[in-house]
Write a protein that holds these residues in place. Sequence first.
Motif, PDB file in Angstrom:
ATOM      1  N   ARG A 119      49.037  26.236  42.144  1.00 28.88           N
ATOM      2  CA  ARG A 119      48.463  25.307  43.123  1.00 28.88           C
ATOM      3  C   ARG A 119      47.523  26.006  44.094  1.00 28.88           C
ATOM      4  NH1 ARG A 119      53.844  22.076  45.200  1.00 28.88           N
ATOM      5  NH2 ARG A 119      54.458  21.211  43.186  1.00 28.88           N
ATOM      6  N   HIS A 120      47.643  27.325  44.199  1.00 25.81           N
ATOM      7  CA  HIS A 120      46.948  28.053  45.262  1.00 25.81           C
ATOM      8  C   HIS A 120      45.958  29.104  44.777  1.00 25.81           C
ATOM      9  CE1 HIS A 120      49.361  26.218  48.389  1.00 25.81           C
ATOM     10  NE2 HIS A 120      50.392  26.353  47.588  1.00 25.81           N
ATOM     11  N   VAL A 121      45.968  29.416  43.511  1.00 26.56           N
ATOM     12  CA  VAL A 121      45.071  30.434  42.954  1.00 26.56           C
ATOM     13  C   VAL A 121      44.132  29.729  41.979  1.00 26.56           C
ATOM     14  CG1 VAL A 121      44.980  32.561  41.582  1.00 26.56           C
ATOM     15  CG2 VAL A 121      46.810  32.238  43.252  1.00 26.56           C
ATOM     16  N   SER A 122      42.896  30.174  41.930  1.00 29.06           N
ATOM     17  CA  SER A 122      41.907  29.510  41.079  1.00 29.06           C
ATOM     18  C   SER A 122      42.333  29.525  39.608  1.00 29.06           C
ATOM     19  CB  SER A 122      40.538  30.168  41.231  1.00 29.06           C
ATOM     20  OG  SER A 122      40.516  31.415  40.571  1.00 29.06           O
ATOM     21  N   LYS A 123      41.942  28.491  38.903  1.00 30.30           N
ATOM     22  CA  LYS A 123      42.280  28.379  37.485  1.00 30.30           C
ATOM     23  C   LYS A 123      41.742  29.568  36.693  1.00 30.30           C
ATOM     24  CE  LYS A 123      41.696  25.425  33.412  1.00 30.30           C
ATOM     25  NZ  LYS A 123      41.796  26.566  32.545  1.00 30.30           N
ATOM     26  N   GLY A 124      40.523  29.987  36.994  1.00 31.61           N
ATOM     27  CA  GLY A 124      39.932  31.126  36.279  1.00 31.61           C
ATOM     28  C   GLY A 124      40.760  32.389  36.448  1.00 31.61           C
ATOM     29  N   GLU A 125      41.201  32.641  37.680  1.00 28.24           N
ATOM     30  CA  GLU A 125      42.017  33.833  37.923  1.00 28.24           C
ATOM     31  C   GLU A 125      43.364  33.703  37.231  1.00 28.24           C
ATOM     32  OE1 GLU A 125      43.250  37.444  38.727  1.00 28.24           O
ATOM     33  OE2 GLU A 125      41.214  36.714  38.965  1.00 28.24           O
ATOM     34  N   LEU A 126      43.962  32.523  37.289  1.00 29.61           N
ATOM     35  CA  LEU A 126      45.251  32.318  36.620  1.00 29.61           C
ATOM     36  C   LEU A 126      45.136  32.507  35.116  1.00 29.61           C
ATOM     37  CD1 LEU A 126      46.830  29.343  38.549  1.00 29.61           C
ATOM     38  CD2 LEU A 126      47.481  31.746  38.604  1.00 29.61           C
ATOM     39  N   GLU A 139      43.118  34.515  33.612  1.00 30.18           N
ATOM     40  CA  GLU A 139      43.052  35.956  33.378  1.00 30.18           C
ATOM     41  C   GLU A 139      44.423  36.611  33.542  1.00 30.18           C
ATOM     42  OE1 GLU A 139      39.995  37.835  35.688  1.00 30.18           O
ATOM     43  OE2 GLU A 139      38.485  36.389  35.054  1.00 30.18           O
ATOM     44  N   VAL A 140      45.161  36.200  34.570  1.00 34.23           N
ATOM     45  CA  VAL A 140      46.493  36.758  34.800  1.00 34.23           C
ATOM     46  C   VAL A 140      47.401  36.433  33.626  1.00 34.23           C
ATOM     47  CG1 VAL A 140      48.582  36.525  36.222  1.00 34.23           C
ATOM     48  CG2 VAL A 140      46.351  36.827  37.324  1.00 34.23           C
ATOM     49  N   ARG A 141      47.428  35.171  33.232  1.00 36.70           N
ATOM     50  CA  ARG A 141      48.293  34.757  32.116  1.00 36.70           C
ATOM     51  C   ARG A 141      47.944  35.512  30.842  1.00 36.70           C
ATOM     52  NH1 ARG A 141      48.077  29.256  34.453  1.00 36.70           N
ATOM     53  NH2 ARG A 141      46.139  28.984  33.349  1.00 36.70           N
ATOM     54  N   SER A 142      46.665  35.670  30.569  1.00 42.07           N
ATOM     55  CA  SER A 142      46.279  36.349  29.327  1.00 42.07           C
ATOM     56  C   SER A 142      46.632  37.841  29.357  1.00 42.07           C
ATOM     57  CB  SER A 142      44.791  36.154  29.039  1.00 42.07           C
ATOM     58  OG  SER A 142      44.004  36.858  29.961  1.00 42.07           O
ATOM     59  N   ALA A 143      46.809  38.399  30.540  1.00 38.44           N
ATOM     60  CA  ALA A 143      47.169  39.812  30.659  1.00 38.44           C
ATOM     61  C   ALA A 143      48.674  40.048  30.522  1.00 38.44           C
ATOM     62  CB  ALA A 143      46.691  40.356  32.007  1.00 38.44           C
ATOM     63  N   LEU A 144      49.447  38.976  30.520  1.00 38.21           N
ATOM     64  CA  LEU A 144      50.906  39.098  30.451  1.00 38.21           C
ATOM     65  C   LEU A 144      51.406  38.972  29.018  1.00 38.21           C
ATOM     66  CD1 LEU A 144      51.850  36.851  33.494  1.00 38.21           C
ATOM     67  CD2 LEU A 144      51.991  39.354  33.366  1.00 38.21           C
ATOM     68  N   PRO A 145      52.555  39.563  28.726  1.00 33.40           N
ATOM     69  CA  PRO A 145      53.173  39.364  27.407  1.00 33.40           C
ATOM     70  C   PRO A 145      53.504  37.880  27.191  1.00 33.40           C
ATOM     71  CG  PRO A 145      54.228  41.167  28.599  1.00 33.40           C
ATOM     72  CD  PRO A 145      53.306  40.493  29.569  1.00 33.40           C
ATOM     73  N   ALA A 146      53.546  37.469  25.948  1.00 38.91           N
ATOM     74  CA  ALA A 146      53.738  36.056  25.604  1.00 38.91           C
ATOM     75  C   ALA A 146      55.006  35.464  26.199  1.00 38.91           C
ATOM     76  CB  ALA A 146      53.736  35.887  24.088  1.00 38.91           C
ATOM     77  N   ASP A 147      56.112  36.217  26.217  1.00 36.78           N
ATOM     78  CA  ASP A 147      57.360  35.648  26.718  1.00 36.78           C
ATOM     79  C   ASP A 147      57.292  35.348  28.217  1.00 36.78           C
ATOM     80  OD1 ASP A 147      57.366  38.378  27.320  1.00 36.78           O
ATOM     81  OD2 ASP A 147      59.457  38.694  26.739  1.00 36.78           O
ATOM     82  N   ILE A 148      56.571  36.149  28.975  1.00 36.73           N
ATOM     83  CA  ILE A 148      56.394  35.878  30.406  1.00 36.73           C
ATOM     84  C   ILE A 148      55.364  34.769  30.596  1.00 36.73           C
ATOM     85  CG2 ILE A 148      55.679  36.848  32.630  1.00 36.73           C
ATOM     86  CD1 ILE A 148      56.724  39.562  31.582  1.00 36.73           C
TER      87      ILE A 148
END
Length: 144
Positions: free
Chosen positions: A118-125, A127-136
């Motif tokens: 709700r508070h961080v831009s979709k673009g940044e999210l 990038e963050v999600r893609s940098a994390l392992p699939a289970d997280i």
Amino acid sequence: MTTSSLEQIERAVHTANTWLAELDEIMAWENRPRSWRLLRATLHALRDWLNINEAVQLGAQLPMLVRGLYYEGWRPTTTPVKERKLRDFCARIEKAFENDPPDDVEDHVARVFRFLSRHVSKGELDEVRSALPADIRKLWERQS
């Protein structure tokens, strides 16, 4: 200290309190210190699972006091952590709750992730999600 500096500090405190109130409501706890601890532990784990550049980009989107919390104790040379599994991530969160363990850490983390969405831009999210392992990464998509 100038009046504008004081206003910035007051605004930062207000924003942090607003964030805590919202997270506390999401958690249905009515316990802001516990919500602060959950936010802190989750942000620290997230920060340590990201590479340095991604961690800094996420930190730039956080409000001033939350950003200070995020960077507290950070040692960039140790990130990203080597063990990057969901159980290791959740163990980091659980450690912050040794005296009052959460009933479902994965659910708590998923709620914090939704809150951050709700508070961080979709673009940044993205990038963050893609940098994390699939289970997280799956915790970002969990609905409660």
